[in-house]
Design an enzyme around this catalytic site. Sequence first.
Site, PDB file in Angstrom:
ATOM      1  N   ARG A  16     -12.484   6.203 -11.823  1.00 47.19           N
ATOM      2  CA  ARG A  16     -11.801   7.299 -11.143  1.00 47.19           C
ATOM      3  C   ARG A  16     -10.367   6.888 -10.796  1.00 47.19           C
ATOM      4  O   ARG A  16     -10.146   5.824 -10.252  1.00 47.19           O
ATOM      5  CB  ARG A  16     -12.578   7.567  -9.844  1.00 47.19           C
ATOM      6  CG  ARG A  16     -12.472   8.944  -9.335  1.00 47.19           C
ATOM      7  CD  ARG A  16     -13.538   9.157  -8.296  1.00 47.19           C
ATOM      8  NE  ARG A  16     -13.458   8.192  -7.202  1.00 47.19           N
ATOM      9  CZ  ARG A  16     -14.347   8.130  -6.222  1.00 47.19           C
ATOM     10  NH1 ARG A  16     -15.365   8.938  -6.195  1.00 47.19           N
ATOM     11  NH2 ARG A  16     -14.208   7.243  -5.258  1.00 47.19           N
ATOM     12  N   ARG A  42     -15.605   0.198  -9.473  1.00 45.23           N
ATOM     13  CA  ARG A  42     -16.261   1.484  -9.233  1.00 45.23           C
ATOM     14  C   ARG A  42     -16.265   2.334 -10.506  1.00 45.23           C
ATOM     15  O   ARG A  42     -15.250   2.436 -11.185  1.00 45.23           O
ATOM     16  CB  ARG A  42     -15.504   2.210  -8.119  1.00 45.23           C
ATOM     17  CG  ARG A  42     -16.242   3.398  -7.600  1.00 45.23           C
ATOM     18  CD  ARG A  42     -15.602   4.064  -6.414  1.00 45.23           C
ATOM     19  NE  ARG A  42     -14.264   3.658  -6.115  1.00 45.23           N
ATOM     20  CZ  ARG A  42     -13.840   3.365  -4.901  1.00 45.23           C
ATOM     21  NH1 ARG A  42     -14.665   3.403  -3.897  1.00 45.23           N
ATOM     22  NH2 ARG A  42     -12.580   3.049  -4.699  1.00 45.23           N
ATOM     23  N   ARG A  95       0.022  -6.847  12.381  1.00 49.13           N
ATOM     24  CA  ARG A  95       0.240  -6.466  10.981  1.00 49.13           C
ATOM     25  C   ARG A  95       1.707  -6.456  10.603  1.00 49.13           C
ATOM     26  O   ARG A  95       2.047  -6.234   9.451  1.00 49.13           O
ATOM     27  CB  ARG A  95      -0.330  -5.084  10.748  1.00 49.13           C
ATOM     28  CG  ARG A  95      -1.624  -5.062   9.961  1.00 49.13           C
ATOM     29  CD  ARG A  95      -2.022  -3.624   9.838  1.00 49.13           C
ATOM     30  NE  ARG A  95      -2.893  -3.297   8.781  1.00 49.13           N
ATOM     31  CZ  ARG A  95      -4.214  -3.246   8.869  1.00 49.13           C
ATOM     32  NH1 ARG A  95      -4.823  -3.641   9.944  1.00 49.13           N
ATOM     33  NH2 ARG A  95      -4.922  -2.822   7.864  1.00 49.13           N
ATOM     34  N   LYS A 124     -12.206  -9.708   4.671  1.00 54.05           N
ATOM     35  CA  LYS A 124     -11.963 -10.353   5.973  1.00 54.05           C
ATOM     36  C   LYS A 124     -12.725  -9.665   7.099  1.00 54.05           C
ATOM     37  O   LYS A 124     -13.139 -10.324   8.043  1.00 54.05           O
ATOM     38  CB  LYS A 124     -10.475 -10.444   6.285  1.00 54.05           C
ATOM     39  CG  LYS A 124      -9.832  -9.150   6.684  1.00 54.05           C
ATOM     40  CD  LYS A 124      -8.373  -9.365   6.994  1.00 54.05           C
ATOM     41  CE  LYS A 124      -7.598  -8.072   6.900  1.00 54.05           C
ATOM     42  NZ  LYS A 124      -8.067  -6.986   7.745  1.00 54.05           N
ATOM     43  N   ARG A 178      -1.600   0.022   0.488  1.00 58.99           N
ATOM     44  CA  ARG A 178      -1.838  -0.884   1.622  1.00 58.99           C
ATOM     45  C   ARG A 178      -1.637  -2.339   1.205  1.00 58.99           C
ATOM     46  O   ARG A 178      -1.158  -3.159   1.977  1.00 58.99           O
ATOM     47  CB  ARG A 178      -3.250  -0.680   2.157  1.00 58.99           C
ATOM     48  CG  ARG A 178      -3.392   0.632   2.909  1.00 58.99           C
ATOM     49  CD  ARG A 178      -4.835   0.915   3.237  1.00 58.99           C
ATOM     50  NE  ARG A 178      -5.452  -0.191   3.959  1.00 58.99           N
ATOM     51  CZ  ARG A 178      -6.761  -0.343   4.104  1.00 58.99           C
ATOM     52  NH1 ARG A 178      -7.593   0.518   3.582  1.00 58.99           N
ATOM     53  NH2 ARG A 178      -7.243  -1.362   4.780  1.00 58.99           N
TER      54      ARG A 178
END
Length: 222
Positions: A162, A130, A89, A16, A173
Amino acid sequence: MSKTIIIFFGPPGSGKGTQAEMLAKKTEWKKISTGDLFRAEIADRTKLGKLADKYLKVGKLVPDKVILTLVEQGLKQKTSGFIFDGFPRNRRQLNDLLTIFKKALKKNDRVYALEVAVSDKEVKQRLGQRRVCACGKVYHLVYNPPINQGVCDICGGKLFTRNDDKVKVIIYRLKIYRKVGEPILNYWQKFGKLIKINGEQPISKIHNDIMEKLKQLKHDYH
Ligand code: AMP
């Protein structure tokens, strides 16, 4: 002249921020990204930055009071539109924003919420792209893949995923977003002011979808 206000919603990893930036470039509306504002304060080592840093590091929300001042300042800029990224939020921030809007907006100004919808599975998969090597080299399977699958270009070592704090922070989050961020969308939906965009598409396609939806709203966004 009336103003258009677009408030972006979406989980971490939804893209976003990228979309808000692309829209701002195209429309010349001013972007108010609370995350960016905090990161700038942290880089400048201001008092506010030092305070915010403690929260950003662990993925927690910065106390509401701190943010309001930043948002009110941002809304003073001269422009035909604003793009919000990362605010409100939670329910309290929504109420605060509505109070600010009452003071700052005119009758003809329009406010829409825009959700870049991405599933938890997709967010986790994006994070899971990743790969690292023990030698320290970092890869991204889509954006920066190794020449040979699973093997480090530099030392030939076996690549691995990792299991570090960063991923944990983003997962945390994500949970906060689903619990307290996403429910705010109901408010906009009730008033028919929610634009929903499929965020599981290429970046340029998402941008085009956003522009199409805005066109349908018959706004002067040029
Ligand atoms: P973002 O770049 O929007 O993902 O935000 C990064 C971090 O900044 C968040 O994890 C929070 O610590 C902080 N932050 C940004 N916007 C807000 C907000 N509206 N309320 C509280 N904390 C925020």
